[in-house]
Design a protein around this motif. Structure first.
Motif, PDB file in Angstrom:
ATOM      1  N   LYS A 235       0.746  -1.131  -0.124  1.00 20.20           N
ATOM      2  CA  LYS A 235      -0.231  -0.015   0.042  1.00 20.20           C
ATOM      3  C   LYS A 235       0.836   1.319   0.009  1.00 20.20           C
ATOM      4  CE  LYS A 235      -3.780  -2.428   0.003  1.00 20.20           C
ATOM      5  NZ  LYS A 235      -4.557  -2.165  -1.457  1.00 20.20           N
ATOM      6  N   LEU A 236       1.845   1.187   0.802  1.00 23.24           N
ATOM      7  CA  LEU A 236       2.865   2.515   0.819  1.00 23.24           C
ATOM      8  C   LEU A 236       3.473   2.654  -0.779  1.00 23.24           C
ATOM      9  CD1 LEU A 236       4.612   2.027   4.254  1.00 23.24           C
ATOM     10  CD2 LEU A 236       2.959   3.590   3.791  1.00 23.24           C
ATOM     11  N   GLU A 237       3.866   1.677  -1.445  1.00 20.94           N
ATOM     12  CA  GLU A 237       4.428   1.860  -2.388  1.00 20.94           C
ATOM     13  C   GLU A 237       3.357   2.188  -3.560  1.00 20.94           C
ATOM     14  OE1 GLU A 237       5.839   0.951  -6.534  1.00 20.94           O
ATOM     15  OE2 GLU A 237       4.029  -0.091  -5.707  1.00 20.94           O
ATOM     16  N   THR A 238       2.015   1.862  -3.580  1.00 21.72           N
ATOM     17  CA  THR A 238       0.996   2.362  -4.186  1.00 21.72           C
ATOM     18  C   THR A 238       0.812   3.857  -4.153  1.00 21.72           C
ATOM     19  OG1 THR A 238       0.042   0.112  -4.212  1.00 21.72           O
ATOM     20  CG2 THR A 238      -1.206   2.264  -4.901  1.00 21.72           C
ATOM     21  N   SER A 243       1.778   9.246  -5.960  1.00 20.80           N
ATOM     22  CA  SER A 243       2.025  10.784  -5.513  1.00 20.80           C
ATOM     23  C   SER A 243       3.334  11.016  -6.758  1.00 20.80           C
ATOM     24  CB  SER A 243       2.670  10.576  -4.403  1.00 20.80           C
ATOM     25  OG  SER A 243       2.002  10.455  -3.265  1.00 20.80           O
ATOM     26  N   LEU A 244       4.148   9.987  -7.230  1.00 26.49           N
ATOM     27  CA  LEU A 244       5.138  10.363  -8.200  1.00 26.49           C
ATOM     28  C   LEU A 244       4.433  10.504  -9.695  1.00 26.49           C
ATOM     29  CD1 LEU A 244       7.984  10.449  -8.898  1.00 26.49           C
ATOM     30  CD2 LEU A 244       7.940   7.923  -9.560  1.00 26.49           C
ATOM     31  N   GLN A 245       3.361   9.849  -9.760  1.00 22.79           N
ATOM     32  CA  GLN A 245       2.390  10.000 -10.979  1.00 22.79           C
ATOM     33  C   GLN A 245       1.810  11.530 -11.080  1.00 22.79           C
ATOM     34  OE1 GLN A 245       2.321   8.436 -13.893  1.00 22.79           O
ATOM     35  NE2 GLN A 245       3.926   6.708 -13.048  1.00 22.79           N
ATOM     36  N   ARG A 246       1.328  11.883  -9.790  1.00 18.52           N
ATOM     37  CA  ARG A 246       0.801  13.139  -9.612  1.00 18.52           C
ATOM     38  C   ARG A 246       1.712  14.341  -9.779  1.00 18.52           C
ATOM     39  NH1 ARG A 246      -2.598  10.649  -5.674  1.00 18.52           N
ATOM     40  NH2 ARG A 246      -0.979  11.496  -4.067  1.00 18.52           N
ATOM     41  N   ALA A 247       2.996  14.046  -9.268  1.00 21.59           N
ATOM     42  CA  ALA A 247       3.980  14.979  -9.510  1.00 21.59           C
ATOM     43  C   ALA A 247       4.443  15.097 -10.760  1.00 21.59           C
ATOM     44  CB  ALA A 247       4.961  14.462  -8.651  1.00 21.59           C
TER      45      ALA A 247
END
Length: 699
Positions: A235-238, A243-247
């Protein structure tokens, strides 16, 4: 078989099986169509989760069996059973759980997973070390394999379909798939245990190693902790990946938009212009592009501050956005904006839009209770009449500059003549760089005359460029280009070094000539100017007293405090300082008194009218008297007639310079005149020009 099966289906065993299956499916979501390093890591985690759930559910289920003897576990064999389950899990998941897998491959993977489950369950029973031993569990094992295959196949197929076709329902699909897999685990375990004939056994060989109740507690706590940790990690990796995709998305959006005004930037807007011109080509229509540059924006920044300037830019951007179609306004950079008019506008339409833009931009912007007022200069290009797509912005900029040069607050349509001069400047700049690199530049020297005696006392170095095609190019043409495009520093450095070299050449030939050079405002801003002058003097072994630096009055007064500091360092070096074009600027007498200068040069505009204008004579006389009162020598340049010569001598001018005496000439010509009296008019050189330089004076 039925009695053994029922107690093995415990609530805790079901929970562990479901948790293991859910964690496994959550981890294998990261397996793509190709296996790379990170995918192998997630595959290993999924295999560990499934093997742990399979093994722990069997331990918990076996512990609930009511047997007449005590069970125990061999640690090594137990770990072996877990490894077998993990190995089969990894192989089957590698086949069945990759994205966009085929149904056939899914069935193969399900069969491998079911085989691993049943083999692990059979080995688990064997690892109990039962006596006298299990015989003939074949039918039960076959039934368990069929049940496991059906459950695994349905679970893996459902998980793959939901991931591929209904990603919005992924969580619900994952839970249902985990339930099917957990059911396959529990039911197949019950069938294997039921067919093992545990009631017919009398003892366990490993009852003294690890008792069943202790193993059950250890497995329950350890399995729940491990599976929870794997699930949490997933879940943390998800979340991190989301977050990385949003960034990345935000970064891409920011890269295409101006962060201050939120308008499209030039990069994305050039694509918009390209699409508009393409549609215009198809429909045989037109496109209009307006480039808006704000007039008076710099004073707003200086008066109100840069934050206020940013607010003005945002306000102007909002006004332009309200005038244009959606997404048809962009910020080009600084205080410049682009406005696109697609859909075949006429010249009148473009003019009307420009007028509306001018009316909108000139409205006051209120900042903290104060009003900031800017106007706009607009350049307009019409496609395809005014050029190809690649030149539209450049042509709009050229038209805008013409509008700004006309006083601003107006608009101007592009004309071909507007870029012809820019093209010539670009070509001339290219040739000037080559000329500097290849030594095509040359210095000419115009003599300075001692007014009382008429003798030559020195010379001023003037840069000349003999262009291979254009002939002699005037400094008034190439010096401004060098200043505009950042080449003036290199030209200035060459001038300093070349003058010092020529002074040394003359000195070696017996002529001790004092030479004046002109320093530009760009050179004064160079932090190493004094060091460069000193280095050139030392390199060519030249007495600093033979070099005079001339700076125009307007440049000297632009930053009076800074100029004083630079002049002080130059005079400490031994170089003389002269204020050129005196009378054209606005010198403060207090600063003039502080400047460590040795002479003033009267601007040629005053010398030109000496014979015809009483005002010119009064100004010249006042300047000479002012210089005398400050103990400065006076040089008059631009002397062309005997009348001017006479008046300046009567006023007490110290030195004269102009075509009346000599035009600028090459270094060789000046040396011939000094040594052999071959010159434009009969005139002697001061005897001091031929004296030896004392060693003590050298720097």
């Amino acid at each position: 078989m039925t009695e053994a099966f029922a107690p093995s289906v415990t609530a805790l065993g079901c929970v562990l099986a479901f948790l293991a299956a859910f964690a496994m499916l959550d981890l294998v979501k990261r397996l793509e169509s190709r296996m790379d390093g990170s995918a192998f890591g997630w595959l290993a985690g999924a295999s560990v989760a499934f093997a742990t759930g399979l093994w722990s559910a069997q331990v918990v289920g076996t512990d609930k069996l009511d047997l007449p003897y005590a069970l125990g576990y061999h640690p090594g064999l137990s770990v072996g059973v877990w490894l077998v389950a993990a190995m089969f899990s990894s192989l089957s998941l590698a086949v069945a759980c990759r994205r966009a897998t085929a149904a056939g491959r899914c069935l193969v993977g399900a069969g491998m997973l079911a085989t691993g489950m049943v083999v692990a369950e059979v080995l688990f029973v064997e690892a109990l070390g039962l006596r006298p031993g299990i015989t003939g569990p074949g039918p039960a094992v076959a039934a368990a394999w069929m049940v496991a295959g059906l459950g695994c196949g349905c679970g893996l197929w459902l998980h793959t379909e939901v991931r591929t076709r209904a990603p919005r329902h992924l969580m619900a699909g994952q839970a249902l798939s985990a339930l099917l897999l957990a059911s396959a685990i529990v039911v197949s375990q019950g069938l294997v245990l039921g067919g093992a004939g545990l009631d017919a056994q009398t003892s366990s060989a490993w009852r003294d190693r690890v008792p069943a109740d202790s193993m059950a507690v250890l497995v329950t706590v350890g399995s729940i902790a491990l599976l929870s940790m794997l699930l949490l990690l997933s879940k943390l990796e998800t979340r991190w990946r989301d977050s990385l995709q949003r960034a990345k998305g935000e970064l891409q959006t920011q890269s295409l938009r101006d962060p201050l005004t939120e308008l499209p930037n030039r990069q994305i807007f050039e694509g918009t212009i390209a699409q508009a011109t393409l549609r215009a080509d198809v429909s045989q229509g037109r496109v209009a592009l307006l480039l808006v540059n704000l007039d008076g924006f710099k004073p707003v920044n200086e008066s109100f501050g840069h934050r206020a300037g940013d607010r003005v830019l945002r306000e102007i951007a909002a006004r332009l956005r309200s005038l244009a179609q959606t997404h048809m306004v962009a910020r080009l950079g600084g205080d410049e904006f682009l406005l696109l008019m697609p859909d075949n506008p006429s010249v009148e339409d473009a003019s009307g839009m420009a007028a509306r833009v001018l009316a909108s931009t000139c409205l006051p912007c209120r900042i903290d209770g104060r009003e900031a007022i800017v106007t706009g200069s607009i350049g307009i290009v019409m496609y395809p009449q005014h050029g190809a797509l690649s030149t539209l912005i450049a042509h709009a900029d050229a038209a805008m500059r013409v509008a700004k040069g006309s006083g601003g607050a107006t608009y101007c349509f592009f004309e071909a003549r507007m870029v012809s001069g820019l093209r010539e400047q670009t070509e001339l700049l290219r040739d000037l760089r080559r000329a500097l690199a290849q030594g095509e530049l040359e210095l000419y020297y115009q003599p300075k005359i001692h007014a009382p005696t008429g003798e030559i006392t020195g010379a001023e170095a003037l840069m000349r460029w003999q262009h291979p095609k254009l002939g002699m190019v005037s400094p008034t043409l190439f010096i401004p280009i060098a200043e505009r495009y950042g080449l003036i520093g290199s030209l200035g450095n060459w001038l300093i070094d070349e003058v010092c070299r020529q002074i040394r050449v003359w000195r070696d030939g017996g002529l001790r000539m004092r030479v004046a050079i002109n320093l530009s405002v760009h050179q004064l801003r160079q932090p190493d100017l004094v060091e460069r002058v000193g280095s050139a003097l030392r390199t060519h072994d030249v007495n600093p007293g033979l070099l005079t630096c001339e700076i125009t009055e307007s440049v000297a007064m632009e930053d009076a405090e800074g100029t004083i500091a630079i002049f002080k360092r130059l005079t400490d070096l031994g170089v003389s300082i002269s204020i050129d074009d005196f009378g054209t600027g606005h010198s403060s007498l207090s600063y003039l008194r502080k400047l460590p200068t040795s002479e003033l040069k009267i601007d040629r505009s005053f010398v030109l009218d000496l014979e015809t204008s009483e005002d010119a004579r009064k100004v010249a006389s006042a300047v000479i008297n002012l210089a005398k009162s400050l103990d400065l020598k006076v040089v008059a340049e631009g002397v062309e007639t005997e009348g001017q010569n006479k008046i300046l001598r009567e006023f007490g001018c110290d030195q004269l310079q102009g075509f009346l005496f000599a035009k600028p000439m090459s270094a060789k010509a000046l040396a011939l005149w000094a040594m052999d009296d071959v010159g434009p008019r009969t005139m002697s050189f001061r005897s001091s020009l031929f004296k030896e330089t004392c060693a003590a004076e050298l720097v």
